[in-house]
Design an enzyme around this catalytic site. Structure first.
Site, short mmCIF file in Angstrom:
data_model
loop_
_atom_site.label_atom_id
_atom_site.label_comp_id
_atom_site.label_asym_id
_atom_site.label_seq_id
_atom_site.Cartn_x
_atom_site.Cartn_y
_atom_site.Cartn_z
N ASP A 255 0.86 -1.18 0.00
CA ASP A 255 0.00 0.00 0.00
C ASP A 255 0.90 1.23 0.00
O ASP A 255 1.64 1.46 0.96
CB ASP A 255 -0.91 0.00 1.23
CG ASP A 255 -1.84 1.20 1.25
OD1 ASP A 255 -2.81 1.22 0.49
OD2 ASP A 255 -1.57 2.14 2.04
N ASP B 120 -3.33 2.08 6.69
CA ASP B 120 -2.40 1.62 5.67
C ASP B 120 -2.07 0.15 5.86
O ASP B 120 -1.96 -0.61 4.88
CB ASP B 120 -1.14 2.47 5.69
CG ASP B 120 -1.40 3.91 5.30
OD1 ASP B 120 -2.40 4.16 4.61
OD2 ASP B 120 -0.62 4.79 5.71
N GLU C 9 -1.74 -1.72 -6.19
CA GLU C 9 -2.97 -1.09 -6.64
C GLU C 9 -2.75 -0.35 -7.97
O GLU C 9 -1.66 0.15 -8.24
CB GLU C 9 -3.49 -0.10 -5.60
CG GLU C 9 -4.13 -0.75 -4.40
CD GLU C 9 -4.72 0.29 -3.46
OE1 GLU C 9 -5.95 0.31 -3.29
OE2 GLU C 9 -3.94 1.09 -2.91
#
Length: 486
Positions: A227, A406, A323
């Site tokens: 992340d 996170d 992501e």
């Protein structure tokens, strides 16, 4: 033109070295790069002149079969036309022999690629943003670059010099032993060389076909979810439950004090003024060079940190989950744009892509940008309807899990590695996952629309000229929600 494909067991790799040219060599380098820009501008003008002529003839009512014929923009056609014009055209006749033919071929190849991209984009056969018609390159703003594909291209045996066509032997700022050892061992073959001027100095990049044996990762059975963020550059959670946090170096923030001081010095000097034609003073050029050195140092530090991070991750884990961030949209946030740009989210994904695929043959999974990694509880799978950015702690209302947001997002991304194999690829829809609540249908982070964009018919340069094209006012089509790309 047929695309080059390396033979089995080989990859195409670039070896980049800084150069230390003398005054004569630097003048020759600039001359070659200027020749490439001039050839590019000539090709753009030669092709688009036929477009404008046809447009004018159509306005006079001339029949289609009597219009000026289209001019091709393929590389062989541009080369043939340029070779016929360079001896008589006053723009080239006096000096074209001073540079290598590769300089002009570079500009023509770039022009051909630009026209191809424009035509494919206009006809809807190219992904991404709409490409406009090629425009002339400014001498003041154009990037200095030139590519050599034929002639004498080699790395000297002393490990400190390279030889290029028409430029001769140039000393390198750093040793070239890594490429030289591969060439001498017969595991590398130089295909081309590109010289460019970046960050205040000259570089040469050798494109080589190199034999590469895949390296086994340290933990092939472990998946890691990454992340990315501003406070912490990366929070990594693997399938074994281990959490790692990589702090954000903030190279640009650290250099802000120096940049402010250097910018104040530049502002006190007499700089250039294009409106009046005023030339910059020597003191302004000296101060501006000092300011540029600060920017270049920040760029080098950022590149070094990102390469170290991605190399470590790619060499350790068998599966990496990241992501699909909308970095361009995130940069529109004026409060976070500077820190997001300094972090280099897009560069991290690009480096992980080729390092996992080419060096270790490991797997990288890219989660959809609509996957709610921060809003989903990593314990029970409940999805929150809203989670503002200023809330840094995730608190689940169902299972009462309290965790840093996170870390929670990284754990959800790591879980997607199993979902991509055993489930449907949709978060919270694995074979063994229980049904969870999704209040207000919270399966996306932002509003999504799915309008269709129809491609315009006709050939590039046809009925509508580049500057007369209408601006697109609709939202662009977006990817399917909650999809994974392996």
């Amino acid at each position: 033109m047929k695309k080059f494909r390396p033979q089995s067991g080989f990859v195409v790799q670039a070896f980049r070295f800084a150069l230390d040219p003398n005054a004569v060599q630097e003048a020759a380098l600039r001359s070659h790069c200027g020749a490439a820009r001039a050839a590019y501008n000539w090709a753009v003008g030669w092709v688009t002149a036929a477009w404008w002529q046809r447009r004018a003839e159509e306005s006079y009512g001339i029949a289609e079969e009597l219009l000026t014929p289209w001019r091709p923009w393929s590389l062989p056609a541009l080369r043939k036309a340029f070779n016929e014009a360079k001896r008589t055209d006053v723009r080239f006749a006096a000096w074209w022999e001073e540079n290598s033919k590769e300089a002009y071929s570079t500009g023509l190849a770039n022009a051909s690629a630009a026209f191809d991209n424009y035509a494919k984009s206009k006809n809807g056969r190219r992904r991404g943003q709409r490409m406009g018609a090629p425009r002339f390159k400014s001498k003041r703003k154009a990037r200095l670059a030139c590519r050599f594909t034929t002639g004498t291209i080699r790395v000297e045996t002393d490990g400190r010099h390279v030889t290029l066509p028409r430029l001769g032997t140039i000393r390198t700022h750093e040793p070239t032993g890594k490429l030289l050892a591969c060439v001498q061992a017969g595991t590398a073959r130089i295909l081309s060389a590109t010289v460019c001027h970046e960050r205040g100095r000259w570089f040469v990049s050798f494109q080589a076909e190199v034999r590469r044996d895949l390296e086994r990762v340290t933990r092939p059975d472990v998946a890691v979810g990454i992340d990315l963020g501003v406070k912490s550059l990366a929070v990594m959670a693997d399938s074994t439950g281990e959490i790692r946090t990589v702090p954000n170096p903030g190279h640009y923030d650290r250099a802000l004090k120096q940049l402010r001081r250097a910018s104040r010095t530049v502002s006190r000097r007499q700089g250039p003024d294009r409106r009046t034609g005023r030339k910059p003073s020597k003191r302004w050029e000296k101060a501006n060079a000092a300011r540029n050195r600060v920017h270049h140092r920040v760029t080098n530090l950022r590149a070094d940190a990102l390469h170290k991070l991605t190399t470590t991750v790619a060499a350790e884990y068998g599966t990496v989950v990241v992501e699909d961030l909308n970095v361009a949209g995130m940069l529109k946030n004026r409060r976070l744009a500077r820190r997001i740009a300094d972090a280099g989210f897009g560069e991290i994904r690009r480096q992980l892509d080729y390092k996992t695929r080419q060096r270790h043959a490991s797997r990288m999974i890219v989660a959809s940008r609509w996957y709610p990694s921060s809003k989903t509880c990593s314990g029970c799978g409940t999805v929150k309807a809203k989670l503002p950015l200023h809330v840094r702690t995730y608190a689940c209302d169902a299972c009462h899990l309290v965790m840093d947001r996170d870390t929670n997002a990284a754990r959800n991304l790591a879980a997607l590695a199993a979902a991509a194999v055993t489930g449907t690829g949709v978060a919270g829809d694995q074979d063994t996952a229980p049904a969870v609540s999704k209040p207000r249908g919270a399966d996306r982070k932002t509003r999504a629309t799915r309008p269709r964009r129809t491609a315009e018919a006709g050939r590039a340069g046809g009925a509508t000229l580049p500057h007369q094209q209408q601006e697109e006012t609709r939202d662009r089509p977006q990817a399917e929600p909650l999809m994974l790309w392996l």
